[in-house]
Design a protein around this motif. Structure first.
Motif, PDB file in Angstrom:
ATOM      1  N   UNK A  32       4.916   3.388 -10.612  1.00 29.87           N
ATOM      2  CA  UNK A  32       4.679   2.033 -11.101  1.00 29.87           C
ATOM      3  C   UNK A  32       5.872   1.126 -10.808  1.00 29.87           C
ATOM      4  N   UNK A  33       7.066   1.611 -11.066  1.00 33.34           N
ATOM      5  CA  UNK A  33       8.273   0.802 -10.879  1.00 33.34           C
ATOM      6  C   UNK A  33       8.752   0.938  -9.436  1.00 33.34           C
ATOM      7  N   UNK A  34       8.079   0.259  -8.539  1.00 33.68           N
ATOM      8  CA  UNK A  34       8.392   0.338  -7.114  1.00 33.68           C
ATOM      9  C   UNK A  34       8.696  -1.046  -6.563  1.00 33.68           C
ATOM     10  N   UNK A  35       9.452  -1.064  -5.480  1.00 38.72           N
ATOM     11  CA  UNK A  35       9.736  -2.335  -4.807  1.00 38.72           C
ATOM     12  C   UNK A  35       8.508  -2.835  -4.053  1.00 38.72           C
ATOM     13  N   UNK A  36       7.813  -1.890  -3.400  1.00 39.71           N
ATOM     14  CA  UNK A  36       6.595  -2.229  -2.663  1.00 39.71           C
ATOM     15  C   UNK A  36       5.420  -1.471  -3.290  1.00 39.71           C
ATOM     16  N   UNK A  37       4.271  -2.113  -3.423  1.00 38.65           N
ATOM     17  CA  UNK A  37       3.126  -1.410  -4.007  1.00 38.65           C
ATOM     18  C   UNK A  37       2.605  -0.322  -3.073  1.00 38.65           C
ATOM     19  N   UNK A  38       1.954   0.663  -3.661  1.00 39.12           N
ATOM     20  CA  UNK A  38       1.341   1.739  -2.885  1.00 39.12           C
ATOM     21  C   UNK A  38       0.126   1.163  -2.170  1.00 39.12           C
ATOM     22  N   UNK A  39      -0.077   1.576  -0.929  1.00 41.97           N
ATOM     23  CA  UNK A  39      -1.241   1.110  -0.173  1.00 41.97           C
ATOM     24  C   UNK A  39      -2.521   1.577  -0.847  1.00 41.97           C
ATOM     25  N   UNK A 136      -0.728  10.878  -1.799  1.00 44.53           N
ATOM     26  CA  UNK A 136      -1.023   9.660  -1.046  1.00 44.53           C
ATOM     27  C   UNK A 136       0.264   8.987  -0.576  1.00 44.53           C
ATOM     28  N   UNK A 137       1.269   8.997  -1.461  1.00 44.44           N
ATOM     29  CA  UNK A 137       2.554   8.401  -1.104  1.00 44.44           C
ATOM     30  C   UNK A 137       3.193   9.174   0.050  1.00 44.44           C
ATOM     31  N   UNK A 138       3.149  10.495   0.017  1.00 40.28           N
ATOM     32  CA  UNK A 138       3.716  11.306   1.110  1.00 40.28           C
ATOM     33  C   UNK A 138       2.929  11.139   2.398  1.00 40.28           C
ATOM     34  N   UNK A 139       1.622  11.043   2.279  1.00 38.57           N
ATOM     35  CA  UNK A 139       0.787  10.884   3.455  1.00 38.57           C
ATOM     36  C   UNK A 139       1.096   9.576   4.191  1.00 38.57           C
ATOM     37  N   UNK A 140       1.427   8.547   3.433  1.00 36.79           N
ATOM     38  CA  UNK A 140       1.717   7.246   4.025  1.00 36.79           C
ATOM     39  C   UNK A 140       3.201   7.026   4.266  1.00 36.79           C
TER      40      UNK A 140
END
Length: 143
Positions: A32-39, A136-140
């Motif tokens: 949630x606390x990210x600089x860029x949102x997850x695709x 999903x984060x690792x895949x992208x």
């Protein structure tokens, strides 16, 4: 003058108590606390995760199936309460409020039915959702 140590120790104990109760929220903090949102992802991506993870995949599939119960309950609750309100009051704003409230109550009731029918209380759906988001984060590549 009163000693402030007792007040601060009480406050620390209070914070520690509630941080233990809501410790599950730390599972989402990295997502949630990210600089860029997850695709965003599609249903085929979710199906790919379900096929690739033998532990969390079936749990995620079952949790996704529970949404159908919530949608059905929401539709039933909204239409029934709005119809009931219109039949007895003929008030447009009352019918609209009943429609919204019936939808919310129906969604909640539908999820409770799904919780028991699909036995979601036996599995950790939050962990499955977090594992999917990590996958999903690792895949992208971290996005």
């Amino acid at each position: 003058m009163a000693d402030n140590t007792q007040g601060s120790s009480f406050l620390e104990g209070y914070k520690q108590f509630w941080s233990q109760k809501f410790s599950f929220l730390s599972n989402y903090s990295q997502l949630v606390k990210r600089d860029q949102p997850i695709r965003s992802w599609s249903s085929s991506d979710v199906e790919e995760f379900i096929a690739s993870d033998p532990v969390h995949g079936p749990v995620l599939k079952t949790a996704r199936g529970a949404v159908q119960f919530g949608l059905a309950g929401s539709a039933l609750g909204a239409v029934y309460t709005a119809g009931f309100a219109w039949k007895y009051s003929k008030s447009l704003h009352g019918t609209a409020l009943s429609f919204v409230a019936g939808g919310v109550f129906g969604w909640t009731f539908g999820h409770e039915v799904a919780n028991h029918a699909l036995q979601l209380y036996r599995v950790d759906t939050l962990a499955a959702e977090v594992k999917f988001l990590e996958w999903w984060k690792t895949k992208n590549g971290g996005y």
